[in-house]
Enzyme design. Structure first.
Site, mmCIF file in Angstrom:
data_model
loop_
_atom_site.group_PDB
_atom_site.id
_atom_site.type_symbol
_atom_site.label_atom_id
_atom_site.label_comp_id
_atom_site.label_asym_id
_atom_site.label_seq_id
_atom_site.Cartn_x
_atom_site.Cartn_y
_atom_site.Cartn_z
ATOM 1 N N HIS A 186 0.834 -1.210 0.000
ATOM 2 C CA HIS A 186 0.000 0.000 0.000
ATOM 3 C C HIS A 186 0.869 1.260 0.000
ATOM 4 O O HIS A 186 0.718 2.140 -0.854
ATOM 5 C CB HIS A 186 -0.903 -0.033 1.246
ATOM 6 C CG HIS A 186 -1.849 1.117 1.371
ATOM 7 N ND1 HIS A 186 -3.170 1.026 1.017
ATOM 8 C CD2 HIS A 186 -1.665 2.381 1.813
ATOM 9 C CE1 HIS A 186 -3.763 2.191 1.231
ATOM 10 N NE2 HIS A 186 -2.871 3.035 1.724
ATOM 11 N N GLU A 187 1.805 1.325 0.948
ATOM 12 C CA GLU A 187 2.636 2.532 1.067
ATOM 13 C C GLU A 187 3.571 2.714 -0.126
ATOM 14 O O GLU A 187 3.844 3.828 -0.560
ATOM 15 C CB GLU A 187 3.436 2.517 2.386
ATOM 16 C CG GLU A 187 2.589 2.522 3.657
ATOM 17 C CD GLU A 187 1.557 3.632 3.731
ATOM 18 O OE1 GLU A 187 1.717 4.669 3.048
ATOM 19 O OE2 GLU A 187 0.563 3.475 4.471
ATOM 20 N N HIS A 203 1.647 4.479 -2.827
ATOM 21 C CA HIS A 203 1.699 5.941 -2.643
ATOM 22 C C HIS A 203 3.044 6.489 -3.102
ATOM 23 O O HIS A 203 3.126 7.493 -3.812
ATOM 24 C CB HIS A 203 1.553 6.299 -1.157
ATOM 25 C CG HIS A 203 0.167 6.205 -0.628
ATOM 26 N ND1 HIS A 203 -0.909 6.816 -1.222
ATOM 27 C CD2 HIS A 203 -0.328 5.586 0.479
ATOM 28 C CE1 HIS A 203 -2.001 6.570 -0.516
ATOM 29 N NE2 HIS A 203 -1.673 5.826 0.522
ATOM 30 N N HIS A 245 3.538 6.517 -6.825
ATOM 31 C CA HIS A 245 2.676 7.547 -7.422
ATOM 32 C C HIS A 245 3.423 8.890 -7.361
ATOM 33 O O HIS A 245 3.531 9.612 -8.361
ATOM 34 C CB HIS A 245 1.357 7.613 -6.634
ATOM 35 C CG HIS A 245 0.294 8.448 -7.278
ATOM 36 N ND1 HIS A 245 -0.958 8.618 -6.733
ATOM 37 C CD2 HIS A 245 0.291 9.181 -8.420
ATOM 38 C CE1 HIS A 245 -1.685 9.412 -7.518
ATOM 39 N NE2 HIS A 245 -0.947 9.766 -8.542
#
Length: 596
Positions: free
Chosen positions: A387-388, A391, A394
Site C-alpha cells: 500500500h505505502e 503511494h 505515485h
C-alpha cells in the site's frame, strides 16, 4: 514481548536515509535561513500583480518557497517520527512549522490580488504562453472567483474560522476525554476495561457473549449523551449551511465537491450503484451467518473471525519479493522503480523505542519519496508495505514527470495507486494459494475490505447527504431523527439475513468523520477506481498498464476526474463501481464453493 531496540541499535540497512534531503544539520540550518530571506522578498510583489511578468515571477517565488519549506518540514518531522522522545527534533519540527505559517502569511495576498483583476485580464493571463506553466492554477483561480467575497467579507469569514472549529472540537472532547465506558466481563468472566481502542478487539473476539456485551455497553454509553452529541452534529451541519449560503453554493454537498471539481453525479452515482449492488452484500451476510453457525446474525457479529486465524509468517525479505511477484503485471519499468525504493534508503522498516506508530508515505519534491513502517512478520504488514509503496511510486512518477506545482495530486486520487497495488497482490496470492484454509483466510480478508471500505463508507456518505438535506429543508436534527435515519440505512444495507439491533441506531454518535463533512465517499470511490484499474490491468495487459502509468505521471496537472477518465476509469459513470462489485461477487462465489 521482545525489548524494543533503541534507534541507534537498529540496522542502518533497514532505516531510511534522510541525508538525501539534507546531508547534515548545518545544511538544514543554512537552507532555513535562505528561505527566511526569500519569504521577506514576497512583499515586493504586493500591489503589482497586474502584468504577465510580475505574475510569473511571483508564482516562481511561491513555488521556490513552498518546495523548500516542505523539504525543511519533512526532514524535521521524519527525524521526529524516528524517535518522538528526542527533544532536538521536537524543537526542529516546531521551527519548521513556524516557517510554514510565516510563508503562508507572506504569500496570502497573491490569490485575492489576482482575483481582484477584471475577468478579461484574467482570461488574457490564462491564454498567455509566458504563463503556460501556470495555466491550470489560473483557471482554478477563475473558477473559485464566483465564490470569493469582498475583502471585508473575507476578513470577517476568516475571523469566524475559529468558531467554525467548535463542533469538531466539542465532539472530540466528549468522545475522547469525557466519554467513559463501563467495565465488561471477558470470556473468562474477568472484568476488563472497555475503551475506544479495545472496542474493535472485543468485536473480533470469537466469544459471542463478549461481543454482545461490548456492543451494548458502547451504545448505551453513547445513548446517555445523545442530546449533547446530536446538538454538536447539528451545529456542524448548520455551520456548513452557513458557509454554503454565504459563498453562494446551491448546497453543502456541491460546496464540498467544488474544491476538487467533482461533479455531483459522482456522489449520487456511488450511492445509486451501491444500492443496485446491495444483493451482493446481502449474500455475503447470509454466508457470514452460515460460517458463524448462528440462528440470527447480529450487528456485533460483523467483525467476528469467519475462519480460524491462519498463521502466515512472512519476513520482510519475503514480503518484498512476494509484492514484486504480485506487481509483475505492471511491467519492468514499475518493478525497477519498486526495487530502487527497496534498495536506496526509502523505507524505515522496524519499530524502535519512541518511533511513531502506524505507516505512511511522505517526502518532498526534488528527492525520492519515503515510507515509514512498523513491520511485523505477518500478512497485514505485507499489505501495508504494498500500500505505502503504491503511494510512494505515485509520487515518484508524478515528481519525475511534472514541475512542482502540477506534481501534487489530490486526496481524491491519493488512495487509488496504493489500493491498486493491494488488489494486484491479493489477486496473485489467491491464484497461487493451494491450501483451502489459507485461501479462505485471504478471501475473508479481502471481502471484509469491500464491506468496510465500499459499503460502509457509502452508507456513511448517504447518511451525511440525508441529514444535510433535512437541515437544508429547515427540519431539525433531533437525536431521534438521526437515529431513525441511521437505523433505516443499516436495515437497507445489511438485508434480510441480519437482525439489525436497535442499538446500532446510535452509531452516528461515535463517527468522527461526520465532522469532516462529505469526505468519506473518497474511500469508496478510491477503492472502486483501484479495483477497476487492477481488473483492467489483469484482463487487458499492456494497453491498460500504459494508461495506468499515465495516471501515475499525471499528479495534479488536471482535475482528478479528468486524470482518471483519461486512464480509463470514468468515475462520473457507474462502470468502475460495477467492475469493483463484479470482483466482490467473484470473491463471494469462491467462498461459497469452499464452504460446500
Amino acid at each position: 514481548m521482545d525489548q524494543l531496540l533503541k534507534r541507534s541499535e537498529g540496522s542502518k540497512e533497514n532505516q531510511w536515509n534522510l541525508q538525501d534531503l539534507y546531508a547534515s544539520q548545518s545544511d538544514w540550518d543554512q537552507a532555513y535561513a535562505e528561505v527566511q530571506k526569500k519569504i521577506s522578498t514576497a512583499a515586493g510583489f504586493q500591489g503589482k500583480l497586474n502584468t504577465v511578468q510580475s505574475v510569473k515571477d511571483c508564482f516562481a517565488l511561491e513555488d521556490d518557497i513552498s518546495n523548500h519549506v516542505e523539504r525543511l518540514y519533512v526532514y524535521a518531522h521524519m527525524h521526529h517520527d524516528e524517535d518522538t522522545t528526542n527533544p532536538t527534533y521536537q524543537a526542529l519540527t516546531q521551527k519548521a512549522k513556524k516557517l510554514s505559517v510565516d510563508a503562508n502569511e507572506a504569500l496570502s495576498f497573491v490569490t485575492p490580488e489576482i482575483l481582484s483583476l477584471p475577468d478579461d485580464q484574467l482570461d488574457a493571463f490564462i491564454s498567455d504562453p509566458v504563463l503556460s506553466d501556470y495555466k491550470f492554477t489560473l483557471q482554478e483561480m477563475k473558477r473559485e472567483k464566483a465564490h470569493v467575497l469582498t475583502k471585508t467579507e473575507e476578513a470577517l469569514l476568516a475571523q469566524v474560522g475559529n468558531l467554525s472549529q467548535a463542533p469538531q472540537t466539542i465532539f472530540g472532547m466528549i468522545n475522547n476525554a469525557d466519554m467513559k465506558f463501563p467495565r465488561i466481563k471477558d470470556e473468562n468472566g474477568k472484568e476488563v476495561e472497555l475503551t475506544h481502542g479495545s472496542y474493535i478487539q472485543f468485536l473480533e473476539n470469537p466469544n459471542r457473549e463478549v461481543r454482545s456485551r461490548a456492543f451494548k455497553a458502547v451504545y448505551e454509553t453513547y445513548a446517555k449523551q445523545k442530546n449533547t452529541i446530536a446538538a454538536t452534529l447539528s451545529a456542524n451541519v448548520n455551520k456548513n449551511i452557513f458557509y454554503s449560503t454565504v459563498r453562494k453554493y446551491p448546497s453543502v454537498l456541491e460546496m464540498s465537491l467544488y474544491g476538487d471539481n467533482i461533479p455531483k453525479e459522482v456522489y449520487s452515482n456511488l450511492i445509486d450503484t451501491i444500492h443496485e449492488s446491495l444483493p451482493l452484500l446481502h449474500r455475503y451476510m447470509k454466508l457470514r451467518k452460515n460460517l458463524l453457525g448462528v440462528d440470527e446474525l447480529h450487528m456485533y457479529d460483523l467483525f467476528a473471525p469467519l475462519v480460524d486465524e491462519y498463521k502466515m509468517d512472512i519476513t520482510y525479505k519475503e514480503a518484498k519479493e512476494t509484492i514484486k511477484e504480485g506487481l509483475k503485471p505492471l511491467g519492468d519499468d514499475y518493478l525497477a522503480a519498486l526495487q530502487e525504493g527497496y534498495d536506496t534508503g526509502w523505507i524505515d522498516v522496524y519499530e524502535n523505542e519512541g518511533k511513531r506508530t502506524g505507516a505512511y508515505s511522505w517526502g518532498a519534491y526534488g528527492t525520492h519519496p519515503y515510507v515509514l513502517l512498523n513491520h511485523k512478520d505477518n500478512l497485514n504488514s505485507m499489505f501495508t508495505l504494498a500500500h505505502e509503496m503504491g503511494h510512494a511510486l505515485h509520487s515518484y512518477y508524478s515528481d519525475n514527470a511534472l514541475k512542482y506545482r502540477d506534481a501534487q495530486y489530490t486526496i481524491f486520487l491519493a488512495e487509488v495507486a496504493s489500493t491498486t497495488n493491494e488488489a494486484l497482490l491479493m489477486d496473485y496470492l489467491l491464484k497461487k494459494s493451494t491450501d483451502p484454509k489459507e485461501k479462505m483466510y485471504l478471501l475473508t480478508y479481502y471481502a471484509d475490505q469491500f464491506r468496510t471500505t465500499v459499503f460502509r463508507q457509502t452508507m456513511f456518505a448517504e447518511f451525511e447527504k440525508l441529514i444535510h438535506e433535512h437541515a437544508e429543508k429547515g427540519e431539525s436534527l433531533t437525536p431521534q431523527a438521526l437515529s431513525d435515519i441511521y437505523y433505516d440505512l443499516n436495515l437497507k444495507y445489511h438485508g434480510p439475513d441480519m437482525a439489525v439491533d436497535k442499538d446500532i441506531g446510535m452509531e452516528w454518535a461515535r463517527i468522527p468523520h461526520f465532522y469532516n463533512s462529505f469526505y468519506v465517499y473518497k474511500y469508496a470511490t478510491g477503492f472502486s477506481a483501484a479495483t477497476s484499474f487492477s481488473k483492467q490491468i489483469l484482463e487487458e495487459g499492456q494497453p491498460a498498464v500504459d494508461r495506468y502509468l499515465g495516471f501515475l505521471k499525471s499528479g495534479g496537472s488536471d482535475y482528478s476526474i479528468n486524470i482518471l477518465s483519461k486512464a480509463g476509469v470514468d468515475m462520473s459513470s457507474p462502470q468502475p463501481i460495477r467492475e469493483a462489485m463484479s470482483v466482490f461477487g467473484e470473491l463471494i462465489t469462491q467462498m461459497e464453493q469452499l464452504t460446500k
